[in-house]
Design an enzyme around this catalytic site. Structure first.
Site, PDB file in Angstrom:
ATOM      1  N   GLU A 115       0.890  -1.094   0.129  1.00 26.09           N
ATOM      2  CA  GLU A 115      -0.081   0.019   0.087  1.00 26.09           C
ATOM      3  C   GLU A 115       0.986   1.138   0.099  1.00 26.09           C
ATOM      4  O   GLU A 115       1.710   1.446   1.005  1.00 26.09           O
ATOM      5  CB  GLU A 115      -0.890  -0.282   1.250  1.00 26.09           C
ATOM      6  CG  GLU A 115      -2.140   0.882   1.384  1.00 26.09           C
ATOM      7  CD  GLU A 115      -1.542   2.332   1.847  1.00 26.09           C
ATOM      8  OE1 GLU A 115      -1.382   3.453   1.274  1.00 26.09           O
ATOM      9  OE2 GLU A 115      -1.572   2.041   3.166  1.00 26.09           O
TER      10      GLU A 115
ATOM     11  N   CYS B 296      -2.063   8.171   4.735  1.00 22.81           N
ATOM     12  CA  CYS B 296      -2.083   7.773   3.276  1.00 22.81           C
ATOM     13  C   CYS B 296      -3.439   7.989   2.652  1.00 22.81           C
ATOM     14  O   CYS B 296      -3.424   8.535   1.389  1.00 22.81           O
ATOM     15  CB  CYS B 296      -1.794   6.119   2.988  1.00 22.81           C
ATOM     16  SG  CYS B 296      -0.384   5.605   3.771  1.00 22.81           S
TER      17      CYS B 296
END
Length: 542
Positions: free
Chosen positions: A293, A327
């Site tokens: 990720e 994120c």
């Protein structure tokens, strides 16, 4: 594994404590903060269950208080990566053969330790080492990580229960083996929960791991390792090393027993790693599992039918919680011209009393960014906006690193939807807004879709159900986690499995069975109770 025979405690989300004035948890956390602040901890590596010290000590300081020393960690080199791999492979056979119930027990115990005696230790370490306020530390280091442990155990049992059909006289079954080799976990600074999940998720499924944390999160990683050891993780199953990325890569990605890579970090690092793995693919015993990720350029787009106050709150919380270092943080927004002034007014009201400072002062919403490199990048982007004829800083814009790395929550308004801060990930408290004409929603969605390489999170705001459906369908590939009338941050384990695609990663959904399936290599077994004794089939009869 037949369904219904094996039971584990049902996974439930760890309740979030409020830390309101007068609450017992507030007093406990403040006491722990003071206790850790008065110590200078000597932090070793952990290899094969042994504490390893090199004497090459690196100082750790809070991002918000550069002159204060929290401790020192022992920097390693190539030899320590080799040692960690050897320790992991030595532990592999016994760990892989351990009954799943006992692996589950270890991580269920870790969850209860974390929710209890380790809660304020990990919260305080995260606040001091990574400059998170009390609430952000609580939802991360305590609650989300405990959720990872508990829900991953539940998902493991569900995976094992998934078995094929069997014909009469045949027993078909699937055995979910761990990978043949070791997993390399490379963890980020921004979430202690991620730093505690990337190696334990594969370990739960019977794998062994070499773990390299971000150098800016070694402090909390040390306490995580203490948690793992107290929970009963056997020696060598998880090995913690402090080395540079290139040093780790050189050893790990050339080793024949490298079997998996679990990563959260930048897109550039992930892409270069993937290339290195590809270059070495002929050296490996198995094709490695690559799960990552990476970055995001996460968006909010509002329709003219939106709730203006809800949009303003989503912008402020989504962009500025944990200094925009999530994120999933909102870093670009597309807002309708007819509602812009109203939204802008609400944003201004919320920002005017927002305080910035050290997390030990619980009245501060915003704290410091993680390090000087991040500070300089963000300050440069703000300076560029101030000098540009396509952008204007409309809120914030101040910064100061004399005491700590403080960047004021900053909002840039641009006339160019492809302005650099609409496209490039900054990872800080800087939000860029593009105001579009009310009748150009379709064109604006096209721009949004084509602007960024990322597709991690996104949020839409509208009170018109036809518009909500239209936006949801049109933006289908722009985000792996999509929010309707909510900010694009705050995914909860067991509720919103997290991950994105395009330049944002492999979308293997941390906190779900999807992720755990990547750490097993299934073996199908067919047993025939009454095997045939003749080659002939009935159609051969005359």
């Amino acid at each position: 594994m037949p369904k219904g025979i094996f039971q584990v405690p049902p996974a439930v989300n760890e309740p979030i404590k409020s830390y309101a004035p007068g609450s017992p948890e507030r007093a406990e956390l403040k006491k722990m903060l003071e206790e850790l602040r008065t110590q200078e901890i000597d932090i070793p590596m952990f290899i094969g269950g042994e504490e390893v010290r090199t004497g090459d000590k690196k100082r750790i300081h809070p991002p918000h208080e550069i002159k204060h020393t929290l401790g020192y960690y022992h920097q390693g080199d190539e030899t320590h990566v080799h040692m960690a791999i050897d320790a992991a492979l030595k532990a592999r056979k016994q760990w892989a053969e351990l009954s799943w119930e006992h692996r589950a027990s270890i991580f269920l115990k870790a969850a209860d330790l974390l929710a209890g005696p380790y809660r304020q230790v990990l919260n305080a370490a995260t606040m001091l080492g990574q400059s998170k306020n009390a609430f952000q530390a609580e939802i991360d280091a305590a609650c989300e990580l405990a959720d990872f442990f508990r829900f991953n155990v539940q998902y493991m049992t569900e995976i094992y229960a998934g078995q094929p059909e069997s014909s009469p006289g045949i027993w078909d079954r699937v055995e979910y083996r761990p990978l043949e080799g070791f997993v390399f976990a490379l963890t980020p600074f921004n979430f202690t929960s991620i730093a505690g999940n990337l190696q334990t998720a594969p370990a739960l499924m019977g794998n062994v791991a070499v773990w390299k944390p971000s150098k800016t999160a070694v402090y909390s990683a040390y306490f995580l390792m203490k948690l793992f050891k107290e929970a009963g993780v056997p020696d060598g199953v998880i090995n913690l090393v402090y080395v540079s990325g290139p040093v780790a890569a050189k050893v790990v990605f050339e080793h024949p027993d490298f079997a998996g890579f679990h990563f959260t970090g930048s897109t550039g690092v992930f892409q270069s790693t993937w290339k290195a793995i590809g270059d070495n693919i002929y050296k490996y015993k198995t094709y490695p599992r690559i799960v990552g990720e990476t970055g995001g350029k996460d968006y909010i787009i509002a329709h003219k039918s939106c709730d203006a106050k809800a949009v303003a709150t989503a912008l402020v919380r989504g962009a500025f919680e944990y200094q925009g270092q999530k994120c999933s943080a909102a870093s670009r927004a597309y807002l309708p011209a007819g509602r812009w002034e109203e939204i802008k007014g609400y944003v201004g009201e919320q920002l005017k009393d927002m305080k910035m400072g050290p997390p030990e002062d619980f009245s501060n919403f915003v704290n410091a960014v993680i390090d000087e490199a991040s500070f300089n990048k963000l300050a440069g982007a703000i300076d560029d906006a101030n000098a540009s004829n396509e952008a204007e800083v409309i809120f914030g814009g101040n910064y100061d690193k004399s005491i700590g790395y403080f960047i004021e929550p900053t909002i840039i308004q641009t006339s160019n939807p492809k302005y650099p801060t609409m496209e490039e990930e900054l990872f800080g408290p800087v939000l860029t807004i593009y105001v579009y004409e009310d009748n150009k929603l379709d064109e604006t969605m096209d721009i949004l879709d084509s602007t960024s390489i990322y597709a991690l999170t996104g949020a839409i705001f509208s009170q018109d159900r036809y518009i909500i459906e239209k936006m949801t369908k049109r933006l289908v590939n722009t985000a792996g986690n999509f929010y309707i009338n909510d900010k694009p941050t705050g995914a909860v384990v067991g509720q919103q499995p997290f991950g994105g695609s395009r330049g944002s990663g492999t979308n293997d959904k941390a906190g779900s069975a999807i992720n755990l399936m990547r750490w097993v290599s299934p073996r199908t077994i067919k047993e025939n109770f009454v095997p045939p004794h003749d080659y002939k089939y009935p159609f051969l009869a005359e």
